[in-house]
Design a protein around this motif. Structure first.
Motif, PDB file in Angstrom:
ATOM      1  N   ASP A   1      31.501 -48.072  37.252  1.00 19.74           N
ATOM      2  CA  ASP A   1      31.752 -46.640  37.098  1.00 19.74           C
ATOM      3  C   ASP A   1      30.500 -46.036  36.495  1.00 19.74           C
ATOM      4  OD1 ASP A   1      34.442 -47.083  37.897  1.00 19.74           O
ATOM      5  OD2 ASP A   1      34.952 -47.635  35.846  1.00 19.74           O
ATOM      6  N   THR A   2      29.822 -45.170  37.235  1.00 25.57           N
ATOM      7  CA  THR A   2      28.518 -44.693  36.773  1.00 25.57           C
ATOM      8  C   THR A   2      28.308 -43.224  37.117  1.00 25.57           C
ATOM      9  OG1 THR A   2      26.132 -45.100  36.895  1.00 25.57           O
ATOM     10  CG2 THR A   2      27.381 -45.417  38.912  1.00 25.57           C
ATOM     11  N   GLY A   3      27.521 -42.573  36.279  1.00 28.88           N
ATOM     12  CA  GLY A   3      27.144 -41.186  36.531  1.00 28.88           C
ATOM     13  C   GLY A   3      25.727 -40.947  36.056  1.00 28.88           C
ATOM     14  N   ALA A   4      24.951 -40.213  36.825  1.00 27.97           N
ATOM     15  CA  ALA A   4      23.585 -39.851  36.451  1.00 27.97           C
ATOM     16  C   ALA A   4      23.429 -38.358  36.689  1.00 27.97           C
ATOM     17  CB  ALA A   4      22.563 -40.634  37.276  1.00 27.97           C
ATOM     18  N   GLY A   5      22.914 -37.658  35.686  1.00 31.67           N
ATOM     19  CA  GLY A   5      22.815 -36.210  35.819  1.00 31.67           C
ATOM     20  C   GLY A   5      21.565 -35.667  35.165  1.00 31.67           C
ATOM     21  N   ALA A   6      21.165 -34.484  35.591  1.00 32.05           N
ATOM     22  CA  ALA A   6      20.007 -33.792  35.022  1.00 32.05           C
ATOM     23  C   ALA A   6      20.365 -32.332  34.821  1.00 32.05           C
ATOM     24  CB  ALA A   6      18.796 -33.917  35.940  1.00 32.05           C
ATOM     25  N   VAL A   7      20.020 -31.804  33.635  1.00 32.30           N
ATOM     26  CA  VAL A   7      20.310 -30.411  33.296  1.00 32.30           C
ATOM     27  C   VAL A   7      19.014 -29.767  32.840  1.00 32.30           C
ATOM     28  CG1 VAL A   7      21.659 -28.878  31.850  1.00 32.30           C
ATOM     29  CG2 VAL A   7      22.634 -31.052  32.587  1.00 32.30           C
ATOM     30  N   ARG A   8      18.737 -28.559  33.330  1.00 29.66           N
ATOM     31  CA  ARG A   8      17.509 -27.888  32.937  1.00 29.66           C
ATOM     32  C   ARG A   8      17.681 -26.389  32.951  1.00 29.66           C
ATOM     33  NH1 ARG A   8      18.805 -25.794  36.676  1.00 29.66           N
ATOM     34  NH2 ARG A   8      18.203 -25.861  38.846  1.00 29.66           N
ATOM     35  N   ALA A   9      16.863 -25.696  32.140  1.00 20.83           N
ATOM     36  CA  ALA A   9      16.848 -24.237  32.122  1.00 20.83           C
ATOM     37  C   ALA A   9      15.414 -23.788  31.918  1.00 20.83           C
ATOM     38  CB  ALA A   9      17.732 -23.693  30.997  1.00 20.83           C
ATOM     39  N   MET A  10      14.964 -22.739  32.660  1.00 25.44           N
ATOM     40  CA  MET A  10      13.585 -22.295  32.556  1.00 25.44           C
ATOM     41  C   MET A  10      13.445 -20.906  33.155  1.00 25.44           C
ATOM     42  SD  MET A  10      13.718 -22.471  35.818  1.00 25.44           S
ATOM     43  CE  MET A  10      12.155 -21.897  36.442  1.00 25.44           C
ATOM     44  N   GLN A  11      12.229 -20.387  33.078  1.00 22.61           N
ATOM     45  CA  GLN A  11      11.932 -19.094  33.684  1.00 22.61           C
ATOM     46  C   GLN A  11      10.989 -19.214  34.870  1.00 22.61           C
ATOM     47  OE1 GLN A  11      10.539 -16.418  30.670  1.00 22.61           O
ATOM     48  NE2 GLN A  11      12.435 -16.511  29.473  1.00 22.61           N
ATOM     49  N   VAL A  12      10.152 -20.266  34.932  1.00 27.42           N
ATOM     50  CA  VAL A  12       9.141 -20.342  35.981  1.00 27.42           C
ATOM     51  C   VAL A  12       9.385 -21.485  36.952  1.00 27.42           C
ATOM     52  CG1 VAL A  12       6.680 -20.590  36.457  1.00 27.42           C
ATOM     53  CG2 VAL A  12       7.440 -19.263  34.475  1.00 27.42           C
ATOM     54  N   CYS A  13       9.412 -22.746  36.471  1.00 26.43           N
ATOM     55  CA  CYS A  13       9.449 -23.888  37.383  1.00 26.43           C
ATOM     56  C   CYS A  13      10.461 -24.920  36.913  1.00 26.43           C
ATOM     57  CB  CYS A  13       8.061 -24.526  37.474  1.00 26.43           C
ATOM     58  SG  CYS A  13       8.006 -26.002  38.530  1.00 26.43           S
ATOM     59  N   VAL A  14      11.225 -25.460  37.838  1.00 26.44           N
ATOM     60  CA  VAL A  14      12.239 -26.460  37.501  1.00 26.44           C
ATOM     61  C   VAL A  14      12.138 -27.645  38.446  1.00 26.44           C
ATOM     62  CG1 VAL A  14      14.702 -26.949  37.502  1.00 26.44           C
ATOM     63  CG2 VAL A  14      13.879 -24.823  36.535  1.00 26.44           C
ATOM     64  N   LEU A  15      12.232 -28.861  37.911  1.00 24.64           N
ATOM     65  CA  LEU A  15      12.372 -30.067  38.714  1.00 24.64           C
ATOM     66  C   LEU A  15      13.550 -30.864  38.163  1.00 24.64           C
ATOM     67  CD1 LEU A  15       8.661 -31.222  39.066  1.00 24.64           C
ATOM     68  CD2 LEU A  15      10.058 -30.101  40.803  1.00 24.64           C
ATOM     69  N   THR A  16      14.413 -31.345  39.042  1.00 26.29           N
ATOM     70  CA  THR A  16      15.589 -32.110  38.637  1.00 26.29           C
ATOM     71  C   THR A  16      15.679 -33.371  39.473  1.00 26.29           C
ATOM     72  OG1 THR A  16      16.772 -30.091  38.052  1.00 26.29           O
ATOM     73  CG2 THR A  16      18.096 -32.077  38.384  1.00 26.29           C
ATOM     74  N   CYS A  17      15.975 -34.487  38.812  1.00 22.49           N
ATOM     75  CA  CYS A  17      16.097 -35.739  39.536  1.00 22.49           C
ATOM     76  C   CYS A  17      17.159 -36.605  38.876  1.00 22.49           C
ATOM     77  CB  CYS A  17      14.750 -36.478  39.525  1.00 22.49           C
ATOM     78  SG  CYS A  17      14.780 -38.052  40.405  1.00 22.49           S
ATOM     79  N   ALA A  18      18.119 -37.096  39.659  1.00 20.53           N
ATOM     80  CA  ALA A  18      19.185 -37.936  39.102  1.00 20.53           C
ATOM     81  C   ALA A  18      19.640 -38.991  40.101  1.00 20.53           C
ATOM     82  CB  ALA A  18      20.352 -37.065  38.661  1.00 20.53           C
ATOM     83  N   PRO A  19      18.797 -39.982  40.415  1.00 24.67           N
ATOM     84  CA  PRO A  19      19.232 -41.040  41.330  1.00 24.67           C
ATOM     85  C   PRO A  19      20.155 -42.041  40.644  1.00 24.67           C
ATOM     86  CG  PRO A  19      17.019 -41.461  40.582  1.00 24.67           C
ATOM     87  CD  PRO A  19      17.400 -40.128  40.011  1.00 24.67           C
ATOM     88  N   ARG A  20      20.946 -42.727  41.458  1.00 23.05           N
ATOM     89  CA  ARG A  20      21.889 -43.729  40.974  1.00 23.05           C
ATOM     90  C   ARG A  20      21.918 -44.870  41.968  1.00 23.05           C
ATOM     91  NH1 ARG A  20      28.074 -42.010  40.792  1.00 23.05           N
ATOM     92  NH2 ARG A  20      28.084 -42.845  42.891  1.00 23.05           N
ATOM     93  N   PHE A  21      21.939 -46.099  41.436  1.00 22.34           N
ATOM     94  CA  PHE A  21      21.985 -47.252  42.325  1.00 22.34           C
ATOM     95  C   PHE A  21      22.938 -48.281  41.738  1.00 22.34           C
ATOM     96  CE2 PHE A  21      20.317 -51.386  43.864  1.00 22.34           C
ATOM     97  CZ  PHE A  21      20.503 -51.163  45.213  1.00 22.34           C
ATOM     98  N   ASP A  22      23.975 -48.612  42.504  1.00 25.65           N
ATOM     99  CA  ASP A  22      24.982 -49.576  42.077  1.00 25.65           C
ATOM    100  C   ASP A  22      25.058 -50.676  43.115  1.00 25.65           C
ATOM    101  OD1 ASP A  22      25.585 -47.790  40.010  1.00 25.65           O
ATOM    102  OD2 ASP A  22      27.060 -46.752  41.245  1.00 25.65           O
ATOM    103  N   ALA A  23      25.076 -51.943  42.644  1.00 27.09           N
ATOM    104  CA  ALA A  23      25.066 -53.044  43.604  1.00 27.09           C
ATOM    105  C   ALA A  23      25.829 -54.255  43.082  1.00 27.09           C
ATOM    106  CB  ALA A  23      23.630 -53.446  43.924  1.00 27.09           C
ATOM    107  N   PRO A  24      27.117 -54.373  43.433  1.00 27.10           N
ATOM    108  CA  PRO A  24      27.739 -55.688  43.253  1.00 27.10           C
ATOM    109  C   PRO A  24      27.124 -56.639  44.267  1.00 27.10           C
ATOM    110  CG  PRO A  24      29.387 -53.938  43.509  1.00 27.10           C
ATOM    111  CD  PRO A  24      28.047 -53.375  43.923  1.00 27.10           C
TER     112      PRO A  24
END
Length: 461
Positions: free
Chosen positions: A422-445
């Protein structure tokens, strides 16, 4: 063990720094046995018990406050090793709990006979590094925990010309139990009024345990002249891991925060009846191996820069069944319930073999950022599980004794494997000019195997 470092300055002082380091090693052996052609007779129960309840509780804190100055740095390190050897980091030592009856005759006239080895090691570790300054603040912490343990319970014969006899008014049980618990938290906190703030937290947990319950006649004779025989190996290991990086620059140009949570858990669980040229059990025979490994982890990074750039990144990496020292290793969490190379007559009931493996990972990673000009929030969650579960009656042609199992009741062989992520990956951001968000997830039984079988054996009921 509690270590605290504190530094404070006010005015024009250029620097304030504080740090703490807590280092802990525990290496111990628990041994209980009846051995060497001993004859023991008791009217009531006979218990042979070895228990290891080693525990490390540690806190490390480094706080630096530089009010009006240029820089503040606070750092904390906690390093804990159950089963390790302080003078030789490469030693293969372990904490061990061993209980056994060997080459002896043991009788309980009205009660039970119990051989029990139990490991219940525990580590609680908290590391916090914090800093506050006008121009630059760096807060960092590292918490590292290792554990290596062997829990072994046995009724055994050491040579073909020797024998072990156990007779009980009740049941005969051979149990090896692993109940390891690691709870760890790390925080890196930084605040800069006008300049840059950086907060970093790193946690590493590596657990490797072996749990075995064994009845082994060494090619000789074993007699359970009254009562049932139960052979049980059970491992219940759990890791709870939280890492948090926090950076705040009120009106400065940069805030960066990061957290890394790394967890490896590798167990071997074996319940076995083996190497018996002649074996008689008056009651029923049960051989059971179970593993319930779990990792619960949270990694968070929050950064805020009032007038500049903010970067927050969190990484969670979890591996049940893996080897920290060799990512290419084919090792797995191995759970086995086996009758091998044994000539057994089970005269008072059924034969039951069962192996059960349950691995669970709960992982959350969140990276958050707030910046007027640039904001980057990122998180990565990677989770792996590898397990092999087997229950079998098997014969090795190279061993003189041919496996033969005769039971007055039924014969049951079963395996179960349950892997949950059970997994979760998240990204939160706030800005006025430039935003980059990245939230990869990898699960492997991975490489999960479950097998129930009888090979090259003769089975009668």
């Amino acid at each position: 063990n509690v270590c605290v470092g504190l530094a404070a300055s006010k005015g024009n002082a250029p620097f304030a720094g504080a740090g703490s380091i807590a280092l802990n090693w525990i290496h111990g052996t628990a041994d209980a046995h009846i051995a060497g052609a001993t004859s023991v007779t008791a009217k009531g129960p006979v218990k042979v018990t070895a228990s290891d309840t080693s525990e490390i509780d540690v806190g490390a804190c480094g706080i630096a406050i530089n009010q009006g100055g240029k820089a503040g740095i606070g750092a904390a390190i906690a390093y804990n090793y159950i089963g390790g050897y302080r003078d030789n980091a490469t030693a293969t030592t372990v904490n061990s709990a061993k209980a056994y009856i060997s080459d002896s005759s043991v009788t309980s006239q009205t009660g039970s006979i119990e051989v029990l080895a139990k490991g219940a090691q525990k580590t609680i570790a908290v590391a916090v590094g914090g800093a506050s300054s006008d121009k630059f603040a760096l807060g960092g912490s590292v918490a590292v925990n290792y554990s290596k343990a062997v829990n072994e319970a046995a009724i055994k014969v050491t040579a073909a010309n020797k024998s072990t006899t156990v007779s009980a008014g009740g049941a005969v049980t051979v149990s090896a139990l692993d109940d390891m618990d690691v709870d760890v938290g790390a925080g890196g906190l930084a605040r800069a009024a006008q300049g840059a703030a950086v907060g970093v937290a790193v946690t590493v947990n590596d657990l490797r345990n072996s749990t075995s319950a064994l009845v082994d006649a060494g090619g000789g004779t074993l007699n359970v002249s009254n009562g049932d025989l139960t052979v049980l190996a059970n491992s219940d290991s759990r890791v709870i891991n939280v890492a948090l990086g926090l950076a705040l620059s009120s009106s400065g140009s940069f805030a960066g925060s990061g957290s890394i949570a790394l967890n490896w858990l590798h167990n071997t669980v074996d319940a076995r009846v083996a190497n018996i040229a002649t074996g008689t059990i008056a009651g029923a025979l049960t051989v059971t191996a179970t593993d319930t490994s779990e990792i619960d982890v949270g990694a968070g990074a929050i950064a805020s820069a009032g007038n500049g750039a903010a970067i927050g990144a969190a990484v969670a990496y979890n591996y049940i069944g893996g080897n920290r020292d060799n990512n290419q290793s084919t090792e797995v969490n191995a759970v086995s319930a086996v009758i091998a190379d044994a000539n057994l007559a089970v005269n008072g009931g059924s034969v039951t073999l069962g192996a059960s493996s349950s691995q669970k990972i709960v992982a959350v990673a969140v990276g958050g950022s707030n910046g007027n000009n640039f904001a980057l929030g990122g998180s990565v969650a990677m989770n792996f599980t590898r397990a092999r579960t087997r229950a079998e009656i098997v014969d090795d042609p190279a061993v003189a004794t041919q496996t033969s199992v005769t039971a007055s009741g039924g014969i049951s062989i079963s395996t179960t494997t349950d892997q949950e992520i059970d997994t979760g990956a998240g990204a939160v951001r706030a800005m006025q000019v430039c935003v980059l968000t990245c939230a990869p997830r990898f699960d492997a039984p991975r490489a999960s195997q479950s097998r129930s079988s009888h090979e090259n054996s003769r089975i009668e009921r």
